[in-house]
Design an enzyme around this catalytic site. Structure first.
Site, PDB file in Angstrom:
ATOM      1  N   TYR A  41       0.790  -1.286  -0.034  1.00 48.64           N
ATOM      2  CA  TYR A  41      -0.079  -0.023  -0.099  1.00 48.64           C
ATOM      3  C   TYR A  41       0.927   1.280   0.185  1.00 48.64           C
ATOM      4  O   TYR A  41       1.482   1.730   1.075  1.00 48.64           O
ATOM      5  CB  TYR A  41      -1.055  -0.028   1.032  1.00 48.64           C
ATOM      6  CG  TYR A  41      -1.961  -1.045   1.368  1.00 48.64           C
ATOM      7  CD1 TYR A  41      -2.093  -1.773   0.078  1.00 48.64           C
ATOM      8  CD2 TYR A  41      -2.563  -1.366   2.666  1.00 48.64           C
ATOM      9  CE1 TYR A  41      -3.237  -3.058   0.379  1.00 48.64           C
ATOM     10  CE2 TYR A  41      -3.588  -2.570   2.579  1.00 48.64           C
ATOM     11  CZ  TYR A  41      -3.691  -3.256   1.553  1.00 48.64           C
ATOM     12  OH  TYR A  41      -4.504  -4.444   1.518  1.00 48.64           O
TER      13      TYR A  41
ATOM     14  N   GLY B 239     -13.084  -4.882   1.498  1.00 51.29           N
ATOM     15  CA  GLY B 239     -13.853  -4.104   0.647  1.00 51.29           C
ATOM     16  C   GLY B 239     -15.201  -3.883   0.905  1.00 51.29           C
ATOM     17  O   GLY B 239     -16.242  -4.025   0.096  1.00 51.29           O
TER      18      GLY B 239
ATOM     19  N   LEU C 295     -17.042  -1.392   1.616  1.00 55.19           N
ATOM     20  CA  LEU C 295     -17.982  -0.452   0.759  1.00 55.19           C
ATOM     21  C   LEU C 295     -17.896  -0.560  -0.661  1.00 55.19           C
ATOM     22  O   LEU C 295     -18.121   0.242  -1.648  1.00 55.19           O
ATOM     23  CB  LEU C 295     -17.576   1.035   1.330  1.00 55.19           C
ATOM     24  CG  LEU C 295     -18.359   1.109   2.533  1.00 55.19           C
ATOM     25  CD1 LEU C 295     -17.788   2.663   3.047  1.00 55.19           C
ATOM     26  CD2 LEU C 295     -19.421   0.892   2.931  1.00 55.19           C
TER      27      LEU C 295
END
Length: 331
Positions: free
Chosen positions: A57, A205, A207
């Site tokens: 990330y 995940g 949303l």
């Protein structure tokens, strides 16, 4: 805030977890250091004590910012800190799977340094690497656990067979699959298998890359390297179907519970049999404001059937999250 103790561990954390992919900036249009640190602090203040990150990330940026936030505000001992391993990248940011022993033993040291901590609570293999035997990977992570560098082991994006093979060598605390109202493949096999094996689920995940936030419109656009530019759900034809479903779900949530579609989506996840923790990605403190509205109520079977009917009616061309899978290593 609801909490849970993970199987095969003494780790207890909030059932809503702060997901920090967006904080890393990569594939999310950049990042803001102060805002990111404030988001981590705000999450813990709201009782969100499970924090999930990964080296990939932002190529270390997310871990670095999480580490700074925890150190700066003295929060390390208040959180269940989860990160991942098993991905590598080139100088031009091409990501590939790499679960070799040398890579994993180097990654854990890099993560400990970036996170400014002496142990990682939950260490998860980010993706299976078909070029390395599962037994070998499991032995490597079991050794890191015995060394005290990690406290519990998880896997992410594994099939049932892969999960079970790993679990036979190194006891798993969690599996982390994609799961939300729009992406439900794990209901067929992974979720029941995890329940049967007493493996917790830390679903990501929640949303669906923001689709279930209720804030998107047909003219919404995404900047730079934002991954939604390559997500089939956000392309013309399908995007309208998903937005229609969001509107119907929001109307349902407001009429029956005085809630929003975002709050309904998170509550639905937490009410699924076998879901331990739901990851909720945020990059600003205000995005966490609805957290309290997810607690203190639940959905019954009639409500779940109503929700399924809305989805069936609105989405005629569904698609999953397969586009996010990284390539394997080329030796």
């Amino acid at each position: 805030m609801e909490t849970i103790t993970l199987p095969n561990s003494d780790l207890t954390g909030s059932r809503i977890a702060l997901g920090t992919w967006a904080i890393g900036g990569w594939m999310w249009g950049g990042t803001d250091e102060k805002q990111s640190i404030d988001t981590v602090k705000s999450a813990v203040e709201r009782g969100i004590t499970t924090i999930d990150t990964a080296p990939v990330y932002g190529f270390g940026e997310s871990e670095t910012l999480v580490g700074k936030a925890l150190k700066q505000h003295g929060l390390r001992d208040q959180v269940l800190l989860a990160t991942k391993c098993g991905l590598n990248w080139t100088e031009d940011s091409a990501v590939y799977r790499d679960a070799t022993q040398s890579r994993l033993t180097q990654e854990v040291e890099d993560s400990l340094r970036r996170l400014q901590t002496d142990r990682i609570d939950l260490y998860q293999l980010h993706w299976p690497d078909p070029t390395v035997e599962i037994d070998e990977v499991a032995h490597t992570l079991q050794t890191l656990k015995e060394q005290g560098k990690i406290r519990a082991v998880g896997v992410s994006n594994f099939s049932v067979d892969q999960m079970n093979a790993f679990n036979r060598v190194c006891p798993l605390s969690t599996i982390q699959p994609p799961y939300n109202l729009f992406e439900r493949d794990i209901e067929r096999d992974i979720l029941p298998a995890a329940r049967d094996a007493n493996i917790g689920t830390l679903t990501y995940g929640a949303l669906c890359r923001g689709l279930l936030s209720g804030k998107m419109r047909e003219d919404t656009t995404f900047d730079g390297d934002d991954l939604r530019n390559n997500d089939p759900k956000f392309q013309k034809g399908r995007f309208e179907q998903y937005l229609k479903a969001v509107k119907r779900l929001d109307d349902y949530a407001r009429e029956h519970y005085d809630k929003t579609v975002l709050e309904l989506s998170l509550r639905w996840l937490l009410d699924q049999d076998g879901v331990s923790i739901a990851l909720w990605g945020a990059r600003r403190p205000d995005q966490l404001d609805p957290a309290g509205n997810v607690m203190g109520w639940s959905l019954d079977q009639n409500a779940k059937r109503d929700i399924d009917a809305i989805l069936d009616d609105c989405i005629t061309d569904p698609v999953g999250p397969e586009f996010m899978a990284p390539p394997t290593r080329n030796d």
